[in-house]
Design an enzyme around this catalytic site. Structure first.
Site, short mmCIF file in Angstrom:
data_model
loop_
_atom_site.label_atom_id
_atom_site.label_comp_id
_atom_site.label_asym_id
_atom_site.label_seq_id
_atom_site.Cartn_x
_atom_site.Cartn_y
_atom_site.Cartn_z
CB THR A 11 -4.28 38.76 -39.68
OG1 THR A 11 -4.00 37.01 -39.10
CG2 THR A 11 -3.23 38.27 -40.81
CG ASP A 82 -8.30 32.33 -35.72
OD1 ASP A 82 -8.67 31.96 -37.05
OD2 ASP A 82 -7.25 32.02 -35.43
#
Length: 317
Positions: A11, A82
């Site tokens: 991200t 994640d």
């Protein structure tokens, strides 16, 4: 030589249809010029955190070790969040250098208001070059907090304060740009990097569980981590299958709760921790299920025997 930055995607690097490389990430961070030396940037093929592998992470670890040997005071890795808690722990298992290795990322990408990547990258770089962080192994810098890889977890899907250490709290903070280490946890000796691949599964116990599902899931595995209820309990119907599995491969007992240790000798009913450990399951201690799987996979990939696995969990759990 400055801190070496490995940019691995995630991200923090997602700018709409484009993806930022390490140089673009660094250029967007006000304050990096206050570091002792410019970042040495080494881009890696960008990949989402969910697609990282042991092989890819260990390759970066080996390259980072070479950078430190060449004079880098510390290492920063940016990646998707994640799996950051798992990659941090894997890296910590094998990191043999005193120089800090610091992971960071972002919960909001650079196209969003309040994106956090620049602040996190600056914090990570400051930690990586700080003499105060030497000898602490692998760290996670997020939201101006410094977490030991051994304890950190991602506990929220979207919050910029997603990373926490439930059992200990952060070991330090950044205050006005200064790295403040408040406690120095003990760190076991690093392990050799695993030279082979082991098939290790993680089975989470649930209400009204089905032993047939467990048996089918465990077929063909080299090791198994069980995330049990509470302090390490399972439904009574799983006791016999788990005992049979523990007779043929290492089976590690952990808690699915997210904090706290499994017990050893408090409850004695069928499916209790006492019952399961008596049937050969290995006590996972404070290790949460995801970390326990990383440790077991690393141990088995390194050729560890069952007694060696049990000893490693006794030391690290």
């Amino acid at each position: 030589m400055g801190v070496t930055l490995y940019a691995m995607g995630g991200t923090i690097s997602m700018a709409g249809a484009d993806r930022l490389d390490g140089a673009a990430l660094a250029a967007a961070v006000p304050g990096l010029e206050t570091l002792g030396a410019p970042l040495e940037i080494r881009d890696r093929e960008p990949v989402g955190g969910g697609s990282l592998t042991f092989e890819r992470v260990l390759e970066v670890a080996a390259s980072a070790a070479e950078a430190v040997d060449a004079g880098a005071p510390g290492i920063v890795i940016t990646q998707g969040t994640d799996t950051l808690e798992e990659t941090a722990y894997l890296l910590d298992l094998v990191w043999r250098h005193g120089a800090p290795l610091v992971l960071t990322g972002a919960m909001r990408n650079p196209t969003l208001a309040g994106h956090d990547g620049a602040a996190n990258l600056l914090a990570a770089a400051r930690v990586a070059e700080s003499p105060a962080a030497r000898g602490l192994g692998v760290l996670v810098a997020f939201n101006d907090e410094i977490h030991a890889a051994r304890f950190v977890r991602k506990r929220h899907s979207t919050s910029t304060a997603a990373f926490v250490s439930p059992d200990t709290g952060p070991i330090g903070h950044l205050v006005e740009g200064r790295v403040r280490i408040l406690t120095r946890p003990q760190r076991p000796e690093p392990l050799p990097a695993p030279g082979a691949t082991a098939r290790v599964g993680l089975y989470t116990v649930t209400l009204d569980d089905d032993p047939a599902l467990l048996t089918a899931f465990a077929a063909g595995l080299d090791g198994l981590v069980v995330a049990g209820f509470g302090v390490g309990h399972v439904p009574a119907v799983l006791v016999e299958p788990l005992g049979a599995l523990a007779a043929r491969m290492p089976v590690v007992l952990t808690s699915r709760t997210g904090a706290g240790s499994v017990h050893r000798d408090t409850y004695r009913a069928p499916g209790s921790e006492t019952d399961l450990l008596g049937r050969g399951l290995i006590d996972g201690g404070y290790l949460h299920p995801y970390q326990a799987r990383v440790l077991l996979k690393a141990l088995l990939g390194g050729g560890a025997s069952r007694p060696a696995v049990a000893a490693a969990f006794a030391e690290r759990g």
